[in-house]
Design an enzyme around this catalytic site. Structure first.
Site, PDB file in Angstrom:
ATOM      1  N   SER A 182       7.565 -29.564 -31.383  1.00 56.48           N
ATOM      2  CA  SER A 182       7.471 -28.216 -30.827  1.00 56.48           C
ATOM      3  C   SER A 182       6.422 -28.071 -29.738  1.00 56.48           C
ATOM      4  O   SER A 182       6.475 -27.129 -28.967  1.00 56.48           O
ATOM      5  CB  SER A 182       7.182 -27.225 -31.948  1.00 56.48           C
ATOM      6  OG  SER A 182       5.976 -27.551 -32.594  1.00 56.48           O
ATOM      7  N   HIS A 210      13.297 -26.788 -34.359  1.00 56.32           N
ATOM      8  CA  HIS A 210      13.492 -26.460 -32.941  1.00 56.32           C
ATOM      9  C   HIS A 210      14.772 -27.080 -32.376  1.00 56.32           C
ATOM     10  O   HIS A 210      15.044 -26.946 -31.186  1.00 56.32           O
ATOM     11  CB  HIS A 210      12.294 -26.924 -32.104  1.00 56.32           C
ATOM     12  CG  HIS A 210      11.123 -26.003 -32.186  1.00 56.32           C
ATOM     13  ND1 HIS A 210      11.004 -24.865 -31.428  1.00 56.32           N
ATOM     14  CD2 HIS A 210      10.015 -26.037 -32.968  1.00 56.32           C
ATOM     15  CE1 HIS A 210       9.884 -24.247 -31.719  1.00 56.32           C
ATOM     16  NE2 HIS A 210       9.254 -24.936 -32.654  1.00 56.32           N
ATOM     17  N   LYS A 241      14.179 -19.249 -35.530  1.00 57.18           N
ATOM     18  CA  LYS A 241      14.032 -19.615 -34.116  1.00 57.18           C
ATOM     19  C   LYS A 241      15.337 -19.298 -33.389  1.00 57.18           C
ATOM     20  O   LYS A 241      15.608 -18.144 -33.104  1.00 57.18           O
ATOM     21  CB  LYS A 241      13.585 -21.060 -34.001  1.00 57.18           C
ATOM     22  CG  LYS A 241      12.125 -21.165 -34.460  1.00 57.18           C
ATOM     23  CD  LYS A 241      11.545 -22.537 -34.535  1.00 57.18           C
ATOM     24  CE  LYS A 241      10.073 -22.436 -34.922  1.00 57.18           C
ATOM     25  NZ  LYS A 241       9.629 -23.532 -35.780  1.00 57.18           N
TER      26      LYS A 241
END
Ligand SMILES: *Cc1c(COP(=O)(O)O)cnc(C)c1O
Length: 394
Positions: A182, A210, A241
């Site tokens: 990340s 991610h 996310k």
């Protein structure tokens, strides 16, 4: 009398002196391409809202409708109060989307790691962990009480070396890596890591927080990206996310999912996410299965922004994903850069130690499918102006 807490104030002052104090901005708007930040309109370069789903009308509508049918809370842990059918439906849909046997959801990605790692390994076991793995992997690993052996970042040859150095000294072994890292936006070489871990009969886990909704076909994640279906034992993901909501997920073989419903402590001792969270996540899966348009737009935006930033002379580090670090070096410079960007109407956070190593402070730009070309150009102009003013570019 009063001063057993003085040490905290001293620590806080030290953080401020070193430019490492977290100044948290207050938002008075949804997470969209533009925000109201501390009372001022600013371009959003901070959130992990990769696909613009956090405020997507379909998710918002789904959340509203389910509240009328199911209320707002689950009121106890699933193993005691019973589990709502919508949670099971979400787990079925997530498993189908990812092409795995089964999935189980948690309150967050962080909780998913705290659940799965201690369920798989304990005192007699060993964890082989990428040195840059996420904090929640580190905490889950510590909770498991397994021995933690770190290997050099994204380095299968070093993983092999560490495995050999520990041969015969443990009962079970678990290899863990982030999928997308990340802070740098680089990818784990999961195909090579799989080759090494399977050659040594180790369990393999990837935390794709991610990568979920970002990499792989239509956002199906890093296992799909490397075409490793059925080979990675555990995929951890987050619904906070790209999915734009909140929650964590563990996806993989059904035997692992069944085990987590028996032994995953955040599953057994903490309530599930709320009905509107679940309904919004279901709407997100619908959208991702209907079309790859949002994922395609995300990548188009990322390529454009990165190319233009490099042309301006900025260093975007190792990134091969929409996570775009702008490498600046020392933390005070990164913090000043962030403040100046804010004055130009751009919200982009400085990230320093201990989140990244000393001397590797940066601004991290998070690109979203919800950014228009004009939005990106606005951001590029602000970066150019501040970069010249602070002597980062010419
Ligand atoms: C963000 C992140 C998490 C935590 O996810 P939450 O759902 O926000 O708790 C876990 N692992 C990695 C690699 C992450 O990037």
């Amino acid at each position: 009398m009063t001063d057993q807490l003085q040490w905290i104030q001293t620590e806080l002052d030290t953080l401020k002196d070193q430019g490492l104090y977290n100044h948290i901005r207050t938002l008075a708007s949804p997470q969209g391409p533009w925000l109201v930040v501390d009372g001022k309109k600013a371009l959003n370069f901070c959130s992990n809202n990769y696909l613009g789903l956090a405020n997507h009308p379909r998710l918002v509508q789904a959340a509203k409708e389910i509240v009328d049918r199911y209320g707002v809370g689950p009121t106890a842990v699933r193993s005691i109060a019973g589990t709502m059918d919508i949670h099971l439906e979400l787990e079925r849909r997530l498993a189908q989307f990812k092409g795995v046997e089964a999935a189980v959801t948690f309150q967050s990605g962080f909780c998913a790691n705290l659940a799965v790692i201690p369920a798989l390994v304990s005192k007699e076991d060993v964890i082989f962990s990428d040195e840059l793995n996420h904090a929640s992997i580190i905490d889950g690993s510590r909770l498991s009480r397994a021995r933690i052996e770190r290997f050099a970042h994204a380095n299968p040859a070093d993983l092999e070396r560490v495995i050999r150095a520990n041969a015969g000294s443990y009962r079970r072994g678990l290899v863990i890596t982030d999928g997308v890292f990340s802070m740098d936006g680089d990818l784990a070489p999961l195909d090579e890591i799989y080759a090494v871990s399977s050659a040594h009969d180790l369990m393999l886990m990837v935390d794709d927080a991610h990568g979920e909704g970002v990499v792989g076909k239509g956002g199906r994640g890093i296992v799909d990206h490397f075409n490793l279906h059925g080979k990675v034992d555990v995929e951890v993901g987050t619904l906070s996310k790209a999915f734009g909501v909140v929650g964590g997920v563990v996806a993989g073989k059904s035997v692992i999912v069944e085990w987590l419903r028996q032994r995953g402590r955040p599953f057994l001792f903490s309530s599930a996410v709320t009905p509107p969270d679940v309904a919004a996540c279901l709407a997100a899966v619908d959208l991702l299965e209907e079309s790859t348009d949002l994922v395609d737009k995300l990548w188009e935006n990322s390529r454009y922004f990165k190319t233009e930033m490099k042309a301006l002379g900025f260093d975007t580090g190792l990134s091969v994903t929409p996570i775009t670090p702008i490498m600046l070096g020392e933390a005070p410079l990164a913090q000043q850069f962030s403040r100046e960007l804010y004055n130009e109407g751009v919200f982009a956070m400085a990230i320093g130690f201990p989140t990244v190593p000393q001397g590797k402070a940066r601004i991290r730009v998070m690109i979203s499918a919800s950014h228009s070309r004009d939005d990106l150009d606005y951001g590029l102009q602000a970066f150019a102006k501040v970069g010249r003013k602070l002597g980062v570019i010419r």
